[in-house]
Design a protein around this motif. Structure first.
Motif, PDB file in Angstrom:
ATOM      1  N   GLY A 182      -8.473-100.937   2.256  1.00 40.92           N
ATOM      2  CA  GLY A 182      -9.353-100.478   1.195  1.00 40.92           C
ATOM      3  C   GLY A 182      -9.140 -98.998   0.934  1.00 40.92           C
ATOM      4  N   ASN A 183     -10.054 -98.393   0.215  1.00 42.36           N
ATOM      5  CA  ASN A 183      -9.942 -96.979  -0.131  1.00 42.36           C
ATOM      6  C   ASN A 183      -9.776 -96.138   1.130  1.00 42.36           C
ATOM      7  N   GLY A 184      -8.720 -95.326   1.169  1.00 41.91           N
ATOM      8  CA  GLY A 184      -8.448 -94.460   2.312  1.00 41.91           C
ATOM      9  C   GLY A 184      -7.593 -95.094   3.387  1.00 41.91           C
ATOM     10  N   GLY A 185      -7.252 -96.392   3.242  1.00 47.07           N
ATOM     11  CA  GLY A 185      -6.481 -97.098   4.248  1.00 47.07           C
ATOM     12  C   GLY A 185      -4.980 -96.916   4.096  1.00 47.07           C
ATOM     13  N   ILE A 228     -12.329 -99.068 -10.858  1.00 49.83           N
ATOM     14  CA  ILE A 228     -13.046 -98.725  -9.631  1.00 49.83           C
ATOM     15  C   ILE A 228     -14.410 -98.146  -9.997  1.00 49.83           C
ATOM     16  N   PRO A 229     -15.325 -98.018  -9.034  1.00 48.81           N
ATOM     17  CA  PRO A 229     -16.668 -97.504  -9.359  1.00 48.81           C
ATOM     18  C   PRO A 229     -16.669 -96.131 -10.029  1.00 48.81           C
ATOM     19  N   ALA A 230     -15.636 -95.326  -9.782  1.00 56.42           N
ATOM     20  CA  ALA A 230     -15.572 -93.998 -10.393  1.00 56.42           C
ATOM     21  C   ALA A 230     -15.205 -94.051 -11.870  1.00 56.42           C
ATOM     22  N   SER A 231     -14.742 -95.203 -12.350  1.00 58.94           N
ATOM     23  CA  SER A 231     -14.415 -95.341 -13.770  1.00 58.94           C
ATOM     24  C   SER A 231     -15.677 -95.631 -14.564  1.00 58.94           C
ATOM     25  N   GLU A 235      -8.685-102.578  -6.605  1.00 60.37           N
ATOM     26  CA  GLU A 235      -7.995-101.778  -7.618  1.00 60.37           C
ATOM     27  C   GLU A 235      -7.766-100.325  -7.235  1.00 60.37           C
ATOM     28  N   TYR A 236      -7.921 -99.984  -5.960  1.00 55.61           N
ATOM     29  CA  TYR A 236      -7.456 -98.670  -5.521  1.00 55.61           C
ATOM     30  C   TYR A 236      -5.939 -98.713  -5.486  1.00 55.61           C
ATOM     31  N   ASN A 252      -5.638 -93.415 -11.771  1.00 55.89           N
ATOM     32  CA  ASN A 252      -5.532 -94.150 -13.037  1.00 55.89           C
ATOM     33  C   ASN A 252      -6.834 -94.825 -13.453  1.00 55.89           C
ATOM     34  N   TYR A 253      -7.964 -94.165 -13.214  1.00 53.10           N
ATOM     35  CA  TYR A 253      -9.267 -94.758 -13.528  1.00 53.10           C
ATOM     36  C   TYR A 253      -9.966 -94.081 -14.708  1.00 53.10           C
TER      37      TYR A 253
END
Length: 317
Positions: A62-65, A271-274, A76-77, A90-91
């Motif tokens: 996941g994110n950071g892995g 992603i949630p930041a989009s 979608e990371y 790319n978000y």
């Protein structure tokens, strides 16, 4: 979604389910030996070939892995090309505030603090356009045509429609026996899928025996050959991974209305930041049922979803 990233996602799906060596797909567990390009892995894992040539289901990061083995990430990371770490990339879409190029969707650059394209209004994909525009047949960002209008290309029509027989046709509107290019153009509330370019009841596939996924028809509409010893001398039975009733017409319309209300542009990563992921969610994964009872990485948390079929058909037909 940018064409390059879209094709990578599709390639991932095809790699997992198209087996041309006469094998059917089985479900394997985390750390279990598997056959790449054939088997599905449970519990958010993916079949990767090791240095000794043996396949093993390993956890998708996941994110950071660390994504050095899988080359892709959950939710979608993006797997950074240099660090091989899952990161937010790319978000952001056209016109959104940015700090660097990696935040902008592919095809856009961060210029004067905003994701933009020096070629605008010229375009190749929707991601290069404003939130209320499509990249049309002429390669220009423009207001989409209304349903019933004459069209040349999916991008001429709204995000709620596709170009069918040169007319903009709403999704979920074609009844049994009607022409189709992909599942979502059919009236899914009636359990219809696009089979052989005709809207037909999805139960059609339950009767098909197979020796590979290629026996099951259109791979890009997500069919696969699942192992089933009861159908000998064949080795499996065809299945569809899409649940036509998983995403209703109203769900899809509500999602797109949310995008318009919040002026969310098209992006590569939801992603949630989009804007789209953070404000409207990403409901499309509800349309898929896992090939493995305990969940698979392909259809559980990795967002290879109904939107891919929609974007593919509107982008290239």
């Amino acid at each position: 979604m940018n064409k390059n990233s879209l094709l990578l996602v599709i390639l991932l799906f095809v790699t997992l389910v198209v087996n041309i060596n006469g094998r059917c797909s089985s479900c394997k567990s985390l750390n279990e030996v598997c056959t790449p390009d054939v088997d599905f892995c449970r519990d958010n894992s993916f079949c990767v070939t090791g240095e000794d040539g043996t396949g093993e289901c390993i956890a998708i990061p996941g994110n950071g892995g660390d994504c050095s083995k899988t080359k892709f990430c959950l939710d979608e990371y993006r797997c950074d090309d240099i660090t091989k770490i899952c990161v937010s990339q790319n978000y952001l879409g056209y016109g959104e505030s940015c700090a660097n190029n990696t935040q902008c969707s592919i095809g856009l650059t961060c210029t004067d603090g905003s994701c933009s394209s020096s070629l605008y209004p010229k375009c190749v994909m929707d991601v290069e356009c404003r939130y209320n525009e499509r990249c049309n047949y002429a390669g220009t960002c423009a207001t989409p045509l209304v349903d019933g209008s004459a069209c040349q290309y999916g991008g001429d029509c709204s995000l709620l429609s596709n170009c069918m027989n040169r007319v903009c046709v709403p999704y979920f509107s074609v009844s049994e026996g009607g022409d189709c290019y992909s599942d979502e153009i059919c009236d899914t509330s009636q359990n219809l899928l696009c089979i052989g370019f005709i809207c037909q009841n999805k139960n059609f596939y339950d009767k098909l025996k197979c020796n590979s996924t290629l026996d099951c028809g259109d791979v890009l509409n997500y069919r696969y050959c699942g192992c089933d010893s009861s159908v000998s001398p064949s080795i499996g039975r065809c299945h569809t991974i899409m649940d036509p009733k998983g995403l209703s017409k109203q769900d899809y319309y509500d999602y797109n209305q949310c995008l318009m209300d919040n002026k969310c542009p098209q992006v590569d990563s939801h992603i949630p930041a989009s804007c789209s992921g953070g404000k409207c969610g990403f409901p499309f994964s509800k349309t898929y049922k896992s090939p493995c009872s305990s969940g698979s990485a392909l259809f559980n948390k990795v967002n290879i979803t109904f939107v891919i079929a929609i974007l593919l058909t509107t982008a290239i037909l």
